[in-house]
Design an enzyme around this catalytic site. Structure first.
Site, mmCIF file in Angstrom:
data_model
loop_
_atom_site.group_PDB
_atom_site.id
_atom_site.type_symbol
_atom_site.label_atom_id
_atom_site.label_comp_id
_atom_site.label_asym_id
_atom_site.label_seq_id
_atom_site.Cartn_x
_atom_site.Cartn_y
_atom_site.Cartn_z
ATOM 1 N N HIS A 46 0.793 -1.082 -0.062
ATOM 2 C CA HIS A 46 0.283 -0.110 0.156
ATOM 3 C C HIS A 46 0.981 1.432 -0.215
ATOM 4 O O HIS A 46 0.488 1.621 -0.356
ATOM 5 C CB HIS A 46 -0.493 -0.160 0.909
ATOM 6 C CG HIS A 46 -1.743 -1.147 1.718
ATOM 7 N ND1 HIS A 46 -1.775 -1.840 2.656
ATOM 8 C CD2 HIS A 46 -2.643 -1.873 0.555
ATOM 9 C CE1 HIS A 46 -2.465 -3.107 2.312
ATOM 10 N NE2 HIS A 46 -3.482 -2.915 0.701
ATOM 11 N N LYS A 75 -16.150 -9.244 10.357
ATOM 12 C CA LYS A 75 -15.507 -10.261 11.584
ATOM 13 C C LYS A 75 -14.622 -10.395 10.996
ATOM 14 O O LYS A 75 -14.034 -10.687 12.304
ATOM 15 C CB LYS A 75 -16.389 -11.641 11.351
ATOM 16 C CG LYS A 75 -17.611 -11.198 12.703
ATOM 17 C CD LYS A 75 -18.858 -11.803 12.389
ATOM 18 C CE LYS A 75 -19.367 -12.852 11.068
ATOM 19 N NZ LYS A 75 -20.030 -14.179 10.909
ATOM 20 N N ARG A 98 -2.653 -6.427 -8.363
ATOM 21 C CA ARG A 98 -1.636 -6.931 -8.543
ATOM 22 C C ARG A 98 -1.130 -8.253 -9.640
ATOM 23 O O ARG A 98 -0.115 -8.391 -9.986
ATOM 24 C CB ARG A 98 -1.226 -7.686 -6.712
ATOM 25 C CG ARG A 98 -1.618 -6.883 -6.067
ATOM 26 C CD ARG A 98 -2.034 -7.643 -4.371
ATOM 27 N NE ARG A 98 -2.827 -7.069 -4.659
ATOM 28 C CZ ARG A 98 -3.669 -7.385 -3.281
ATOM 29 N NH1 ARG A 98 -3.357 -7.551 -1.540
ATOM 30 N NH2 ARG A 98 -4.639 -7.568 -3.189
HETATM 31 P P1 ADP Z 1 -10.208 -3.660 -0.293
HETATM 32 O O1 ADP Z 1 -10.219 -4.311 1.395
HETATM 33 O O2 ADP Z 1 -10.822 -2.416 -0.356
HETATM 34 O O3 ADP Z 1 -9.843 -4.292 -1.036
HETATM 35 P P2 ADP Z 1 -7.104 -3.354 0.491
HETATM 36 O O4 ADP Z 1 -6.404 -2.511 1.600
HETATM 37 O O5 ADP Z 1 -6.665 -4.708 0.840
HETATM 38 O O6 ADP Z 1 -8.265 -3.089 0.665
HETATM 39 O O7 ADP Z 1 -6.261 -3.099 -0.346
HETATM 40 C C1 ADP Z 1 -6.623 -1.439 -1.011
HETATM 41 C C2 ADP Z 1 -6.136 -1.606 -2.358
HETATM 42 O O8 ADP Z 1 -4.491 -1.349 -2.387
HETATM 43 C C3 ADP Z 1 -6.638 -2.019 -3.590
HETATM 44 O O9 ADP Z 1 -6.648 -1.457 -5.013
HETATM 45 C C4 ADP Z 1 -5.744 -3.412 -3.621
HETATM 46 O O10 ADP Z 1 -5.553 -4.024 -4.880
HETATM 47 C C5 ADP Z 1 -4.379 -3.014 -3.633
HETATM 48 N N1 ADP Z 1 -3.129 -3.391 -3.019
HETATM 49 C C6 ADP Z 1 -3.122 -4.405 -1.985
HETATM 50 N N2 ADP Z 1 -2.010 -4.458 -1.807
HETATM 51 C C7 ADP Z 1 -0.561 -4.486 -2.437
HETATM 52 C C8 ADP Z 1 0.311 -4.485 -3.056
HETATM 53 N N3 ADP Z 1 0.781 -4.964 -2.036
HETATM 54 N N4 ADP Z 1 0.356 -4.159 -4.042
HETATM 55 C C9 ADP Z 1 -0.113 -2.696 -4.492
HETATM 56 N N5 ADP Z 1 -1.359 -2.584 -4.254
HETATM 57 C C10 ADP Z 1 -1.731 -3.121 -3.330
#
Ligand code: ADP
Length: 162
Positions: A18, A42, A91
Site C-alpha cells: 500500500h 468480522k 497485483r
Molecule cells: P480492499 O479491501 O478495498 O481491497 P485493501 O486494503 O486490501 O482494500 O487494498 C486497497 C487497495 O490496495 C486495492 O486496490 C488493492 O488491490 C491494493 N493493494 C493491496 N495490496 C497491494 C500490494 N501489495 N501492492 C499493490 N497494491 C496493493
C-alpha cells in the site's frame, strides 16, 4: 486546478505494498486522499480508528497525503470529497477480475466516478493484508512486508494469548 485522487481500501493492516502505491501516486497527483473504509467485517483485526492513526503516523511528513475514513458507498463518498478519481492497486489477474467489477459498478452508481489502476511494484505484488495476518498469527516474521508500527500493533492483537 489541483489534481486529487482517492485511494480507498481496508488497510487492515497497512502493508509496504500500500505504501508503495501511495508514494508513487503522490508523485502523479497534487493530493492523495487515503479513504479508510469502515466496514463491519468480522475478520478485521484493527479497528478503523487504529488504521487511521497508523496511516497518519506513517505519512505525517508528506503534506500531499491526507488520511480520511468513510462509511458506506464509495460512490457517495466521492461526492462528499468532490474528488471523482479513484486509485486502486493491481497485483494479479485475480485482482483484475474483482477490480473490474468494482470499477464498473461504482461508475454505474455514480457516472462522475472514474477508477484508475497502478500496477503493483514487483517487490510488493505478493503482499496482501490477509497474508500478513496469517504470518503473524502463526508466529512468522513479517517485518519485511510491513512497517514496524504495524508489526507491533498486530502482534499485540494476534498474539495476545496463547
Ligand atoms: P480492499 O479491501 O478495498 O481491497 P485493501 O486494503 O486490501 O482494500 O487494498 C486497497 C487497495 O490496495 C486495492 O486496490 C488493492 O488491490 C491494493 N493493494 C493491496 N495490496 C497491494 C500490494 N501489495 N501492492 C499493490 N497494491 C496493493
Amino acid at each position: 486546478m489541483k489534481k486529487s485522487v482517492i485511494y480507498p481500501g481496508s488497510f487492515d493492516p497497512l502493508t509496504n505494498g500500500h505504501i508503495n502505491i501511495i508514494e508513487r501516486a503522490a508523485k502523479c497527483f497534487d493530493e492523495v486522499i487515503i479513504g479508510v473504509a469502515k466496514n463491519s467485517s468480522k475478520d478485521s483485526i484493527l479497528d478503523p480508528n487504529e488504521r487511521v492513526i497508523i496511516l497518519k503516523k506513517i505519512f505525517k511528513n508528506n503534506k500531499k497525503i491526507i488520511v480520511d475514513e468513510f462509511e458506506g458507498l464509495l460512490a457517495q463518498y466521492v461526492n462528499k470529497r468532490k474528488v471523482y478519481t479513484i486509485l486502486r492497486g493491481m497485483r494479479t489477474v485475480q485482482d483484475f477480475e474483482y477490480e473490474l467489477q468494482m470499477a464498473t459498478s461504482n461508475n454505474k452508481l455514480n457516472s462522475k466516478l472514474e477508477t484508475i489502476f497502478m500496477v503493483a511494484d514487483g517487490n510488493h505484488s505478493h503482499i496482501s493484508s490477509s497474508l500478513i495476518k496469517d504470518i503473524i498469527r502463526l508466529g512468522g516474521d513479517a517485518s519485511k512486508f510491513i512497517p514496524k508500527i504495524v508489526e507491533r500493533e498486530l502482534k499485540k492483537k494476534l498474539l495476545k494469548k496463547g
